[in-house]
Design a protein around this motif. Sequence first.
Motif: not given
Length: 340
Positions: A279-298
Amino acid sequence: MSVVFACLDADTLGGVQQVTHTLAQGLAGRGHEVHVIGLERSRSPFRYVDRPLYHRHVTGTRRRLRRLLGAIEPGYAVMTSPSVVARLSKLLPPGFRPIGQYHGSYDHARGCWHLASIRRHYLHLDQAVFLTEDDARLFSEHALLPNVWTLPNPLPCWPERLSTLTAPRVLGVGRLEGVKRFDRLISAFARSRLPPPWELHLIGDGGELERLREHARREGVGDRVVFRGPVPAARMPAEYLDASVLGLTSEHEGLPIVLLESAAHGVPSVAFDVSGGVRRAGPVLVPPGDVDAFAAVLAELAGSLGERRRLGADARARAEAFRLDHVLDGWERLFAHIER
């Protein structure tokens, strides 16, 4: 006085090792006598610093370790993991000031043997060093440590050039091992439906290579996931300059250097929210293990150069706090605190 950094294995490709060699070179450049000791020999050595100003050793046996430590002027002994603290703290000659680092998060430590080991062994050290204020507070409360201190991981260098963020490339960096869960990054890339010429480039090596190749084929992106193998540290800046997004899908992390390095090059990142360090490094955060949410951000980032540039600029501004000189100042403040 001298500064000794001790790792279980000082020369394997990994975040603990990269941080150790970066700090060793920086402190040696400030005039300290610095030694990096590996308690075991690496099977696949990786060179982090081309012209080290510090001394490097591999001991292998307790007898050789005792002999080496006896020949070094007493100073600060920085033990970089719970296993090193357990093996080394009782062997330090008189005059050494023991410091225990922990490169993981509290959440990871409590889920494995690390928390019990930290509770048992770090209590008796001069200082117990953690990556974030939140982690230090949690270890202080739940491991009953009165000696906590916070020091982040440093960036090895501060780049002047930034990525243009126009290359159709998502980047993943790290050991190709299970804990890094690159299978999830491959799945997220596939589900994002990014059209050619977008590619996912994975930098690193490890035991999961063939399994990940097969996974990419099953996900239908075998021709657009490029396995680059290990890249020398000196060539990594060019990799960030050629990237538009960095993805991090690990099961757990402390304060990942890859997030800091990508941020310093103005590259936005997406990561599972697995630690205070992430969190401190400042990426766009996605709930752990939520691949669909990760894909949506990509997909969102790939579709908007303006958003990539906005997030990349924010990430670089945040990364200023991790510049090497700032972190070295923190270490010297820690040494002065111990002496008081």
